[in-house]
Enzyme design. Structure first.
Site, short mmCIF file in Angstrom:
data_model
loop_
_atom_site.label_atom_id
_atom_site.label_comp_id
_atom_site.label_asym_id
_atom_site.label_seq_id
_atom_site.Cartn_x
_atom_site.Cartn_y
_atom_site.Cartn_z
N TYR A 1 0.83 -1.21 0.00
CA TYR A 1 0.00 0.00 0.00
C TYR A 1 0.86 1.25 0.00
CZ TYR A 1 -4.36 -2.44 -0.01
OH TYR A 1 -5.41 -3.22 -0.42
N ARG B 1 1.86 1.90 -3.48
CA ARG B 1 0.77 2.49 -4.28
C ARG B 1 0.52 3.94 -3.87
NH1 ARG B 1 -4.05 -1.51 -3.78
NH2 ARG B 1 -5.10 0.00 -5.13
N GLN C 1 -15.26 2.45 -7.56
CA GLN C 1 -14.56 1.30 -6.97
C GLN C 1 -13.12 1.67 -6.66
OE1 GLN C 1 -15.63 -2.59 -9.24
NE2 GLN C 1 -15.88 -0.93 -10.71
N VAL D 1 -9.82 3.42 -5.16
CA VAL D 1 -9.40 3.82 -3.80
C VAL D 1 -8.37 4.95 -3.88
CG1 VAL D 1 -9.84 1.50 -2.89
CG2 VAL D 1 -7.54 2.07 -3.67
N ASP D 2 -8.09 5.46 -5.13
CA ASP D 2 -6.99 6.42 -5.31
C ASP D 2 -7.34 7.85 -4.89
OD1 ASP D 2 -7.58 6.11 -8.89
OD2 ASP D 2 -8.56 7.44 -7.46
N HIS E 1 -15.06 1.01 -2.20
CA HIS E 1 -13.99 0.12 -1.78
C HIS E 1 -13.01 0.82 -0.84
CE1 HIS E 1 -14.70 -2.53 -5.57
NE2 HIS E 1 -15.61 -2.72 -4.63
N CYS F 1 -9.49 0.30 18.05
CA CYS F 1 -10.54 1.25 18.47
C CYS F 1 -11.38 1.72 17.28
CB CYS F 1 -9.92 2.43 19.22
SG CYS F 1 -8.95 3.52 18.20
N SER G 1 -13.80 -3.49 -15.48
CA SER G 1 -13.85 -4.78 -16.19
C SER G 1 -15.07 -5.58 -15.77
CB SER G 1 -12.58 -5.58 -15.88
OG SER G 1 -12.51 -5.81 -14.47
N ALA H 1 -11.64 7.07 -21.57
CA ALA H 1 -12.60 7.89 -20.82
C ALA H 1 -12.26 9.38 -20.94
CB ALA H 1 -12.60 7.48 -19.35
C1 BV8 Z 1 -17.94 -9.21 -0.70
C2 BV8 Z 1 -9.67 -2.71 -2.74
C3 BV8 Z 1 -19.28 -10.43 0.79
C4 BV8 Z 1 -8.35 -3.37 -2.78
C5 BV8 Z 1 -11.08 -4.03 -4.13
C6 BV8 Z 1 -17.16 -15.65 -6.98
C7 BV8 Z 1 -18.22 -15.10 -7.68
C8 BV8 Z 1 -18.75 -13.84 -7.36
C9 BV8 Z 1 -18.20 -13.11 -6.31
C10 BV8 Z 1 -17.14 -13.65 -5.63
C11 BV8 Z 1 -16.61 -14.90 -5.95
N1 BV8 Z 1 -15.59 -15.15 -5.11
C12 BV8 Z 1 -15.45 -14.11 -4.26
C13 BV8 Z 1 -16.39 -13.19 -4.55
C14 BV8 Z 1 -16.61 -11.91 -3.90
C15 BV8 Z 1 -15.54 -10.91 -4.32
C16 BV8 Z 1 -15.42 -10.84 -5.82
O1 BV8 Z 1 -16.25 -10.23 -6.49
N2 BV8 Z 1 -14.34 -11.47 -6.36
C17 BV8 Z 1 -14.16 -11.43 -7.80
C18 BV8 Z 1 -12.67 -11.24 -8.11
C19 BV8 Z 1 -14.71 -12.72 -8.39
N3 BV8 Z 1 -16.01 -9.64 -3.81
C20 BV8 Z 1 -15.71 -9.30 -2.56
O2 BV8 Z 1 -14.99 -9.96 -1.83
C21 BV8 Z 1 -16.38 -8.02 -2.05
N4 BV8 Z 1 -16.99 -8.31 -0.79
O3 BV8 Z 1 -18.41 -9.81 -1.64
O4 BV8 Z 1 -18.31 -9.42 0.59
C22 BV8 Z 1 -19.53 -10.47 2.24
C23 BV8 Z 1 -20.80 -10.13 2.70
C24 BV8 Z 1 -21.05 -10.21 4.04
C25 BV8 Z 1 -20.04 -10.62 4.94
C26 BV8 Z 1 -18.76 -10.93 4.46
C27 BV8 Z 1 -18.50 -10.86 3.09
C28 BV8 Z 1 -15.33 -6.93 -1.84
C29 BV8 Z 1 -14.80 -6.48 -3.16
C30 BV8 Z 1 -13.85 -5.31 -2.96
C31 BV8 Z 1 -12.46 -5.79 -3.16
N5 BV8 Z 1 -11.56 -4.63 -3.09
N6 BV8 Z 1 -10.28 -2.98 -4.00
C32 BV8 Z 1 -7.37 -2.38 -3.33
O5 BV8 Z 1 -7.69 -1.68 -4.31
O6 BV8 Z 1 -6.26 -2.33 -2.76
S1 BV8 Z 1 -11.50 -4.51 -5.70
C33 BV8 Z 1 -10.40 -3.92 -6.86
O7 BV8 Z 1 -10.94 -4.36 -8.13
C34 BV8 Z 1 -10.33 -2.41 -7.01
O8 BV8 Z 1 -11.15 -1.69 -6.13
C35 BV8 Z 1 -10.83 -2.20 -8.44
O9 BV8 Z 1 -11.47 -1.00 -8.60
C36 BV8 Z 1 -11.77 -3.31 -8.53
C37 BV8 Z 1 -12.41 -3.64 -9.84
O10 BV8 Z 1 -11.44 -3.60 -10.84
P1 BV8 Z 1 -11.69 -2.49 -12.00
O11 BV8 Z 1 -11.89 -1.17 -11.34
O12 BV8 Z 1 -12.77 -2.97 -12.89
O13 BV8 Z 1 -10.28 -2.47 -12.70
P2 BV8 Z 1 -9.73 -3.50 -13.80
O14 BV8 Z 1 -8.25 -3.31 -13.90
O15 BV8 Z 1 -10.28 -4.86 -13.52
O16 BV8 Z 1 -10.42 -3.00 -15.16
C38 BV8 Z 1 -10.06 -1.74 -15.69
C39 BV8 Z 1 -10.96 -1.52 -16.88
O17 BV8 Z 1 -10.70 -0.22 -17.41
C40 BV8 Z 1 -10.73 -2.51 -18.02
O18 BV8 Z 1 -11.98 -2.96 -18.49
C41 BV8 Z 1 -10.02 -1.68 -19.10
O19 BV8 Z 1 -10.39 -2.08 -20.40
C42 BV8 Z 1 -10.56 -0.31 -18.81
N7 BV8 Z 1 -9.69 0.81 -19.20
C43 BV8 Z 1 -8.32 0.87 -19.11
N8 BV8 Z 1 -7.91 2.11 -19.50
C44 BV8 Z 1 -9.04 2.82 -19.82
C45 BV8 Z 1 -10.17 2.00 -19.62
N9 BV8 Z 1 -11.43 2.43 -19.86
C46 BV8 Z 1 -11.57 3.70 -20.29
N10 BV8 Z 1 -10.55 4.55 -20.50
C47 BV8 Z 1 -9.27 4.14 -20.27
N11 BV8 Z 1 -8.25 5.00 -20.49
ZN ZN Z 2 -6.82 2.82 18.15
#
Ligand code: BV8
Ligand code: ZN
Length: 244
Positions: free
Chosen positions: A69, A72, A103, A105-106, A121, A132, A191, A233
């Site tokens: 972190y 980043r 989504q 966090v930046d 997120h 605490c 994505s 974008a």
């Molecule tokens: C939860 C913080 C439940 C970290 C992040 C199986 C099936 C379904 C779901 C699950 C499963 N197994 C597990 C799960 C749940 C899981 C999940 O969805 N996993 C996925 C991988 C399958 N989800 C969770 O765990 C969530 N919590 O479900 O809790 C629960 C309920 C009750 C009690 C307990 C639990 C929590 C999810 C949050 C995770 N944290 N971030 C950090 O950042 O340090 S997610 C992380 O991915 C980032 O936040 C990021 O934003 C996010 C999504 O990624 P994208 O933003 O889409 O980025 P990516 O690179 O993938 O895509 C970029 C896109 O931009 C591309 O399409 C590209 O083409 C495009 N692009 C590029 N350049 C440009 C552009 N577009 C336009 N212009 C450009 N210039």
């Molecule tokens: Zn504390």
């Protein structure tokens, strides 16, 4: 780059929409030089998400997670919001019923001036005490590794939602409200692979919204949305604001 009739159609939709909701992902910050998660230069490519963005990883090795972190934070500290972030601020200024769900966090939407905003997120510039629960802004670059709470001396963690952790209920309620009420949902630079955010487009569709995706490439959602504009974008969003 011309986007043809789709662009003018979407401009018309936006101009006549009473309520607009936007969902953004890492792609909107790519034009600021912040690496995405799954692209060719993707963050996860260098690191495995399972190793770092999970409570188990933090439990096992808080120092390693803080090293990542901190890396980043140091990278993002050198980046500025881009024309896409600015365009969304203008869209917010133009109408009463506007909400931005990110989504990312930046913190770049907040830095650009967005206020009607849910950072579902979390935010890399905030830390939370593991004992605490105090949540504070922390812009130290570099941050002490690992940092400790100055109220109770316990370990601090990033105020970020990790995989396997629930999103905050207040955020989820707000997302449900703004997805059900909107006439237009813009899905920008994501994505569509992480839930629950990946399910937001269908909530809006089922509630009768016009859903447009703006992305460099096609995504799993492309087939489900009403319109898919392919491009950067930072190029497309300002065009949507131009007079019709
Ligand atoms: C939860 C913080 C439940 C970290 C992040 C199986 C099936 C379904 C779901 C699950 C499963 N197994 C597990 C799960 C749940 C899981 C999940 O969805 N996993 C996925 C991988 C399958 N989800 C969770 O765990 C969530 N919590 O479900 O809790 C629960 C309920 C009750 C009690 C307990 C639990 C929590 C999810 C949050 C995770 N944290 N971030 C950090 O950042 O340090 S997610 C992380 O991915 C980032 O936040 C990021 O934003 C996010 C999504 O990624 P994208 O933003 O889409 O980025 P990516 O690179 O993938 O895509 C970029 C896109 O931009 C591309 O399409 C590209 O083409 C495009 N692009 C590029 N350049 C440009 C552009 N577009 C336009 N212009 C450009 N210039
Ligand atoms: Zn504390």
């Amino acid at each position: 780059m011309a986007y043809g009739s789709d662009l003018s159609f979407l401009k018309e939709k936006l101009a006549t929409a009473e309520a607009v909701t936007v969902l953004t992902g890492a792609g909107i910050s790519a034009d600021s030089g912040v690496p995405t998660f799954r692209g060719t230069d993707g963050l996860w490519r260098t690191y495995r998400a399972e190793d770092l963005a999970t409570p188990e990883a933090f439990e096992r090795d808080p120092r390693l997670v803080w090293e990542w972190y901190n890396w980043r934070r140091e990278l993002i500290a050198t980046k500025q919001p881009n024309a896409a972030h600015a365009a969304l601020c203008e869209l917010e200024r133009r109408r009463q019923l506007f909400w931005l769900i990110t989504q990312n966090v930046d913190g770049l939407h907040r830095a650009a001036g967005s206020r009607q905003l849910s950072e579902i997120h979390g935010n890399i510039w905030m830390v939370r005490c593991t004992r605490c629960g105090v949540v504070e802004d922390n812009h130290d670059v570099p941050i002490a590794i690992p940092p400790f709470c100055h109220h109770c001396n316990a370990l601090l963690r990033p105020h970020i939602v990790w995989f396997g952790e629930p999103l905050c209920t207040g955020d989820l309620e707000q997302c449900s409200t703004v997805l059900q009420r909107c006439d237009v949902l813009l899905v920008i630079g994501t994505s569509g692979t992480v839930y629950p955010a990946a399910g937001f487009a269908s909530i809006a569709t089922n509630a009768g919204a016009f859903v447009a995706e703006i992305n460099l490439d096609p995504t799993p959602q492309s087939a489900l949305v009403d319109m898919s504009l392919q491009g950067r974008a930072k190029d497309i969003l300002p065009l949507l604001l131009e007079p019709r």
